[in-house]
Motif scaffolding. Structure first.
Motif, short mmCIF file in Angstrom:
data_model
loop_
_atom_site.label_atom_id
_atom_site.label_comp_id
_atom_site.label_asym_id
_atom_site.label_seq_id
_atom_site.Cartn_x
_atom_site.Cartn_y
_atom_site.Cartn_z
N CYS A 59 0.86 -1.22 -0.07
CA CYS A 59 0.07 0.08 -0.07
C CYS A 59 0.77 1.19 -0.04
CB CYS A 59 -0.99 -0.20 1.08
SG CYS A 59 -2.40 -1.16 1.16
N SER A 125 5.05 7.69 5.17
CA SER A 125 3.74 7.75 5.15
C SER A 125 3.69 9.50 6.03
CB SER A 125 3.10 7.03 6.00
OG SER A 125 2.97 5.75 5.74
N ALA A 129 2.42 12.87 4.04
CA ALA A 129 1.46 13.68 4.36
C ALA A 129 1.81 15.09 4.70
CB ALA A 129 1.04 13.10 5.88
N VAL A 194 -7.82 5.01 -0.69
CA VAL A 194 -7.13 6.16 -0.79
C VAL A 194 -7.89 7.47 -1.42
CG1 VAL A 194 -5.10 7.77 -0.94
CG2 VAL A 194 -5.09 5.49 -0.21
N VAL A 197 -10.91 8.27 0.84
CA VAL A 197 -10.64 9.13 1.97
C VAL A 197 -10.25 10.58 1.93
CG1 VAL A 197 -9.01 8.92 3.83
CG2 VAL A 197 -9.90 6.94 3.01
N ILE A 198 -9.36 10.85 0.73
CA ILE A 198 -8.96 12.18 0.67
C ILE A 198 -10.06 13.16 0.04
CG2 ILE A 198 -6.55 11.47 0.44
CD1 ILE A 198 -6.90 11.84 -2.68
N ARG A 208 -4.18 13.09 3.97
CA ARG A 208 -4.62 12.07 4.37
C ARG A 208 -4.39 10.63 3.82
NH1 ARG A 208 -11.20 13.96 3.87
NH2 ARG A 208 -10.96 15.78 5.48
N ALA A 209 -3.79 10.75 2.63
CA ALA A 209 -3.22 9.55 2.03
C ALA A 209 -1.93 9.14 2.60
CB ALA A 209 -2.52 9.87 0.56
N LEU A 211 -1.39 10.06 6.15
CA LEU A 211 -1.66 10.16 7.53
C LEU A 211 -2.80 8.63 7.82
CD1 LEU A 211 -2.87 13.65 8.22
CD2 LEU A 211 -0.86 12.65 8.97
N MET A 212 -3.56 8.33 7.05
CA MET A 212 -4.31 7.27 7.31
C MET A 212 -3.44 6.04 7.58
SD MET A 212 -5.92 6.51 3.34
CE MET A 212 -6.41 4.66 3.84
N PHE A 213 -2.43 5.74 7.07
CA PHE A 213 -1.52 4.67 7.15
C PHE A 213 -0.73 4.57 8.70
CE2 PHE A 213 -2.38 4.22 2.72
CZ PHE A 213 -2.69 3.02 2.49
N LEU A 216 -2.48 2.50 10.75
CA LEU A 216 -2.35 0.93 10.75
C LEU A 216 -1.02 0.50 10.54
CD1 LEU A 216 -4.63 1.46 7.31
CD2 LEU A 216 -5.32 0.53 9.48
#
Length: 448
Positions: A59, A125, A129, A194, A197-198, A208-209, A211-213, A216
């Protein structure tokens, strides 16, 4: 690179026994009593956690393929050539770090290195961001942040190496196939999730692409820490790696793997940008389907190769790849989104099938013509070939986007690049036939 598992002669327990740090000093999956006495459950638990961590690696490796087409709208002044550089560089770095990532498993332990390699994903990541909120950032800074995503590409090599030691030979192929497919699927999932989400809320939030990871990745590291194990008998087998490097079949197969896995990762990275630039009014969010098709068809290629032989299926996959590239050329000439899009799905199908077939060929090639006494050495040499081919093949992920960029710069069109790719697939099919399938060739009777 290849590694091997050694066992101690002092004590040979029939059930897995931990020592502090979640280390196993004895691991013998070939012993039925050991395997059914707890070994299988432990191996499957390690595989499950490994798939999750490798999935996140892919990812993060593919993140820039999603972000790059959206950068111009976010205020970044980038040429198409610069966009393709940002797409290609993560593949270049990911391919390069695969060999040292494989060395890390015997050095630190599979569980420990999975934790470390997962946490390393925090760097690309976080960098992504931050940099996507800086439209005035230099192209060099963007390149540096994109290069960091290559850490995700190295996870495949260490994950495959680690998991290979947990399973007996009879179940190793299935386990590695699941591990590889689970990782490859991350490329398609990130291209699906992604963009959604963005786009939530007002405006487009590219940060956010990355930050979301972050949460995780932390969860994956925690899962590896709590749910995986180290095998103390694993050590680096440099001799087998050296034997593989000296064997011409290693380089033939590496060349073929550029055409299969290299096509998968290269087209996956370029596809969203190709759709955005060539068909601006088309639904580019559909780009994720290509990587999903490629990932899901990989185990299918392996299963079919088990029945028909890897060489035959590989030749067929190159024919499918060539047909897909020809169709994409027609789609560009007629400016037909439907033809172009469907042709790319054919390309991904051919790449996925070819991935499974090529990996199936490797043990068969090195096993051919060997006596029972030579089989252990042949298996280790095949493992070395897998390590080399996995790294070399990933360079295709760099060559394909840069090929598109060069064609656009010199001819104003992507068609010449696709023409070169067609010629490459024809050459790869011919090479496979001449070396492994041609009647009268040394390996033709071995059902490679």
């Amino acid at each position: 690179m290849t590694t091997e598992l050694t066992t101690t002669d002092a004590v040979t327990p029939t059930r897995p026994v931990h020592r502090p740090g979640r280390w196993f000093d004895h691991w013998d999956p070939e012993d039925p009593t050991f395997w059914h006495g707890g070994g299988r459950a432990i191996a499957r638990r390690n595989l499950t956690v490994s798939i999750g961590a490798e999935f996140l690696g892919f990812c993060v490796w593919a993140l820039w393929s999603v972000v790059v087409p959206l950068l111009p709208a976010a205020g970044f002044d980038l040429t198409l050539d610069q966009q393709f550089w940002l797409i290609a560089l993560p593949s270049l770095v990911g391919a390069t770090v695969r060999i040292p990532y494989t060395f890390a498993v015997p050095l630190f332990g599979g569980r420990n290195w999975t934790v470390v390699s997962a946490l390393l994903l925090l760097i690309p990541s976080t960098a992504l961001a931050w940099v996507v909120t800086q439209p005035s950032a230099s192209f060099g800074l963007l390149l540096t942040c994109a290069a960091l995503a290559g850490f995700g590409g190295g996870n495949f090599a260490s994950s495959m190496t680690n998991i290979s030691f947990f399973f007996p030979e009879a179940e190793k192929g299935k386990a590695l196939g699941l591990n590889a497919a689970g990782g490859n699927l991350g490329t398609g999932v990130v291209q699906l999730v992604v963009p959604a989400v963005i786009a939530v809320g007002a405006g487009t939030h590219l940060e956010r692409a990355g930050l979301m990871f972050i949460p995780l990745v932390l969860l994956a590291a925690l899962a590896a820490w709590r749910g995986m194990d180290n095998l103390s008998g694993v050590r680096s087998d440099y001799g087998s790696f050296a034997r593989a490097a000296r064997n011409r079949h290693t380089w033939v197969i590496s060349f073929l793997y550029i055409g299969t896995f290299g096509s998968f990762i290269g087209y996956s990275g370029a596809f969203p940008t190709l759709l955005k630039t060539q068909f601006p009014q088309a639904p580019t969010t559909l780009a994720f389907l290509g990587a999903v098709v490629g990932a899901l068809s990989r185990p299918v290629g392996g299963l079919v190769a088990d029945r028909l032989g890897g060489a035959r299926v590989a030749i067929g996959s190159f024919a499918v790849l060539a047909a897909g590239a020809v169709g994409a050329i027609d789609g560009l000439r007629t400016h037909s989104f439907a033809v172009f899009f469907c042709s790319f799905l054919v390309l991904f199908l051919g790449a996925g099938i070819g991935n499974g077939a090529t990996y199936r060929m490797i043990p068969a090639v090195f096993r051919a013509g060997t006596s029972p006494e030579q089989l252990p050495v042949a298996r280790k040499t095949a493992a070395g070939c897998i390590g080399i081919a996995g790294a070399v093949g990933a360079y295709g992920g760099f060559l394909i986007p840069r090929g598109f960029a060069a064609a656009k710069a010199s001819h104003g069109s992507l068609i010449p690049a696709l023409g070169v790719f067609v010629a490459a697939y024809v050459l790869m099919a011919a090479t496979t036939y001449a070396v492994y399938a041609r009647k009268g060739s040394p390996l033709a009777a071995e059902s490679i």
